[in-house]
Design an enzyme around this catalytic site. Structure first.
Site, PDB file in Angstrom:
ATOM      1  N   HIS A 254       0.817  -1.216   0.000  1.00  0.00           N
ATOM      2  CA  HIS A 254       0.000   0.000   0.000  1.00  0.00           C
ATOM      3  C   HIS A 254       0.851   1.267   0.000  1.00  0.00           C
ATOM      4  O   HIS A 254       0.339   2.380   0.109  1.00  0.00           O
ATOM      5  CB  HIS A 254      -0.913  -0.033   1.241  1.00  0.00           C
ATOM      6  CG  HIS A 254      -2.051   0.914   1.202  1.00  0.00           C
ATOM      7  ND1 HIS A 254      -2.215   1.928   2.131  1.00  0.00           N
ATOM      8  CD2 HIS A 254      -3.101   1.025   0.350  1.00  0.00           C
ATOM      9  CE1 HIS A 254      -3.317   2.607   1.869  1.00  0.00           C
ATOM     10  NE2 HIS A 254      -3.875   2.084   0.796  1.00  0.00           N
TER      11      HIS A 254
ATOM     12  N   LYS B  73       3.199   4.426  -1.122  1.00  0.00           N
ATOM     13  CA  LYS B  73       3.313   5.364  -2.237  1.00  0.00           C
ATOM     14  C   LYS B  73       4.629   6.111  -2.056  1.00  0.00           C
ATOM     15  O   LYS B  73       4.775   6.925  -1.137  1.00  0.00           O
ATOM     16  CB  LYS B  73       2.159   6.368  -2.259  1.00  0.00           C
ATOM     17  CG  LYS B  73       0.781   5.754  -2.495  1.00  0.00           C
ATOM     18  CD  LYS B  73       0.071   5.491  -1.213  1.00  0.00           C
ATOM     19  CE  LYS B  73      -1.326   4.946  -1.461  1.00  0.00           C
ATOM     20  NZ  LYS B  73      -1.934   4.412  -0.223  1.00  0.00           N
TER      21      LYS B  73
ATOM     22  N   ASP C   8      16.989  10.639  -7.329  1.00  0.00           N
ATOM     23  CA  ASP C   8      18.431  10.765  -7.063  1.00  0.00           C
ATOM     24  C   ASP C   8      18.786  10.594  -5.591  1.00  0.00           C
ATOM     25  O   ASP C   8      19.824  11.090  -5.134  1.00  0.00           O
ATOM     26  CB  ASP C   8      18.951  12.123  -7.547  1.00  0.00           C
ATOM     27  CG  ASP C   8      18.819  12.301  -9.047  1.00  0.00           C
ATOM     28  OD1 ASP C   8      18.671  11.281  -9.745  1.00  0.00           O
ATOM     29  OD2 ASP C   8      18.828  13.455  -9.518  1.00  0.00           O
TER      30      ASP C   8
ATOM     31  N   HIS D 101      -9.190  11.367   1.779  1.00  0.00           N
ATOM     32  CA  HIS D 101      -8.395  10.140   1.793  1.00  0.00           C
ATOM     33  C   HIS D 101      -7.100  10.295   2.603  1.00  0.00           C
ATOM     34  O   HIS D 101      -6.297   9.365   2.673  1.00  0.00           O
ATOM     35  CB  HIS D 101      -8.074   9.758   0.335  1.00  0.00           C
ATOM     36  CG  HIS D 101      -7.468   8.409   0.162  1.00  0.00           C
ATOM     37  ND1 HIS D 101      -6.145   8.216  -0.204  1.00  0.00           N
ATOM     38  CD2 HIS D 101      -7.987   7.164   0.298  1.00  0.00           C
ATOM     39  CE1 HIS D 101      -5.888   6.923  -0.299  1.00  0.00           C
ATOM     40  NE2 HIS D 101      -6.979   6.270  -0.006  1.00  0.00           N
TER      41      HIS D 101
ATOM     42  N   LYS E 206      -4.176  10.528   5.500  1.00  0.00           N
ATOM     43  CA  LYS E 206      -3.828   9.740   6.685  1.00  0.00           C
ATOM     44  C   LYS E 206      -2.881  10.588   7.551  1.00  0.00           C
ATOM     45  O   LYS E 206      -1.668  10.539   7.400  1.00  0.00           O
ATOM     46  CB  LYS E 206      -3.144   8.425   6.303  1.00  0.00           C
ATOM     47  CG  LYS E 206      -4.014   7.488   5.444  1.00  0.00           C
ATOM     48  CD  LYS E 206      -3.745   7.664   3.980  1.00  0.00           C
ATOM     49  CE  LYS E 206      -4.333   6.583   3.098  1.00  0.00           C
ATOM     50  NZ  LYS E 206      -5.742   6.318   3.222  1.00  0.00           N
TER      51      LYS E 206
ATOM     52  N   ASP F 109      -0.210  17.694  20.184  1.00  0.00           N
ATOM     53  CA  ASP F 109       0.483  18.568  21.145  1.00  0.00           C
ATOM     54  C   ASP F 109       1.443  19.570  20.515  1.00  0.00           C
ATOM     55  O   ASP F 109       2.438  19.962  21.151  1.00  0.00           O
ATOM     56  CB  ASP F 109       1.234  17.718  22.176  1.00  0.00           C
ATOM     57  CG  ASP F 109       0.299  16.956  23.094  1.00  0.00           C
ATOM     58  OD1 ASP F 109      -0.908  17.202  23.033  1.00  0.00           O
ATOM     59  OD2 ASP F 109       0.793  16.101  23.865  1.00  0.00           O
TER      60      ASP F 109
END
Length: 468
Positions: free
Chosen positions: A209, A211, A216, A386, A388, A393
């Protein structure tokens, strides 16, 4: 005759699986559920268990991580932050499980939604001099894929090496024609665990999952955004996809490249020659302390679940979470409830529209309990959110690919970036509050009066959640 043989084989197989569940079962409740399924659904229960239920941590498909990491360059002392202060244990945990220390001198750029993200990515790719490493769960054909194909062809002609990994199930729609075009222009491209009968049949439920883009070994990207035109044009029936991505420059880019190299070894069998760590004075000075945390079903422990658990438990003032798939296990449920009841400002931002109806029922099934404990829940109404994100704090933030569900913790290969920086945390906090302002906050008194039919759907969603 054949019936007797079949029954005999079935009985032996059932006994072997039952013993395996008893010995290797990760959680008693889950083990009991699978035992009931096997005895209640002849043949079908066993097939479901073989596809979805095996404890990968006890039966590893690959045993390469330690061997491969021994071949990679080790971080110099100057790149390792002293594991002290409030988040010392969190840093130590990340280093012990993912082998990446928190490093200073990282330059960060927060990227929100598709247009900004892809403009920045293509600008970085245009300036590649040595290599482009690209890895996505969903890689869909369309305008973005065509632009990448043209760019890859130009860069390869100029001597840049391009390597690509796509998930065999997440990118199932990727055509053979497009893959042949990639190969023709010189891209090294491999699928991650494509669906096949035989060895990988048992791994159908285990997906990559992540991405990741690395240019370089100096510039890297990670977050929630996939290669899909729906981030630019929206999706019929769902609207525009909203997401968050992160560009990193510095030691953290090298670490993301090492995550890519471990996956590259799995799909290709090739060990890439990594670039050596640069000296500290070659990085731009900054106070951005970043730690890459990668986890998957071949690790001994659920790394990302433990990371989220630690951040929630360490929260003193607030913990804000943006995630479309909040389907937590008992440990995270207790952590969230304990924090809220103890006076920590716990807020969840969830997309009102989700790409899977049954998953939506499962997410909503936890709302009543959360609201009762004082957790504030906001529904984002515009398209599909979508992202995440976790921020706490004004001190620590997490941005990456891992959802708050069992699939991300137990079945998927995921990667998150932990940022220990006050200014970055405040930036994410401000964005969170702005999104909440356009959302709808749920009220406990009103929510418990929801229709009986909705409660039934939520119950069905929770029962089916282990299959998601």
């Amino acid at each position: 005759m054949w019936t007797v043989i079949f029954i005999g084989i079935y009985i032996v197989l059932t006994i072997v699986i039952v013993i395996s569940i008893i010995i290797h079962g990760a959680r008693p409740t889950k083990s009991l559920a699978w035992l009931l399924a096997i005895f209640a659904i002849p043949v079908g229960g066993i097939l479901l268990y073989l596809l979805l239920g095996r404890n990968r941590r006890k039966n590893k498909l690959i045993r390469l991580k330690k061997d491969l990491f021994n071949k990679l360059p080790k971080p110099q002392d100057s790149h390792i932050n002293v594991f002290d202060g409030k988040y010392g244990k969190l840093m130590t945990h990340g280093y012990a499980t993912s082998h990446f220390p928190p490093t200073p001198h990282n330059t960060l750029q927060l990227l929100k939604d598709g247009s900004t993200t892809f403009n920045t990515i293509f600008n970085a790719l245009e300036n590649a001099q040595q290599h482009i490493h690209i890895q996505y769960y969903i890689f869909e054909e369309g305008e973005l894929a065509d632009r990448l194909l043209a760019l890859f062809e130009k860069k390869i002609a100029n001597g840049v090496e391009v390597r690509m990994i796509y998930d065999g199930i997440g990118s199932f729609s990727l055509s053979k024609k497009y893959i042949k075009q990639l190969i023709k222009i010189g891209v090294e491209v491999y699928p991650f665990l494509p669906f096949k009968f035989g060895r990988y049949f048992s791994s159908l439920n285990y997906r990559n999952h992540r991405k990741i883009i690395v240019v370089d070994s100096k510039i890297a990207f990670t977050g929630g955004i996939n290669i899909s035109d729906k981030y630019l044009k929206g999706q019929v029936g769902l609207g525009k996809w909203h997401d968050m991505h992160l560009m990193l420059k510095g030691p953290s880019a090298l670490h993301l490249n090492q995550v890519f190299m471990t996956d590259w070894y799995l799909v290709s069998g090739k060990v890439l020659q990594p670039l050596q760590y640069l000296e500290q004075d070659e990085f731009e000075p900054s106070k951005n302390l970043v730690q890459i945390v990668a986890g998957g079903p071949d690790d001994d422990f659920p790394v990302l679940e433990q990371t989220y658990f630690s951040i929630i438990n360490m929260a003193k003032n607030y913990i804000f979470i943006t995630n479309p798939y909040i389907i937590p296990g008992q440990a995270l449920i207790r952590a969230l409830l304990t924090a809220a009841i103890s006076g920590v400002d716990v807020r969840l931002l969830v997309s009102e529209n989700i790409d899977n109806t049954v998953v939506s029922w499962s997410v909503q099934s936890y709302f009543e309990l959360f609201l009762k404990a004082g957790i504030r829940i906001y529904l984002f109404p515009d398209g599909f959110l979508h992202s995440k994100i976790m921020v706490s704090d004004d001190a620590v933030s997490s941005i990456g690919t891992a959802n708050l569900d069992d699939r991300s913790f137990e079945q998927n290969y995921e990667v998150n970036a932990l940022v220990y920086n006050k200014e970055f945390a405040k930036l994410l906090k401000q964005d969170f509050l702005q999104d909440c302002a356009i959302g709808k906050e749920l009220n406990y008194t009103e929510y418990i009066e929801r229709p009986w039919g909705k409660k039934l759907k939520e119950g069905i969603g929770r029962v089916l959640s282990p299959l998601f």
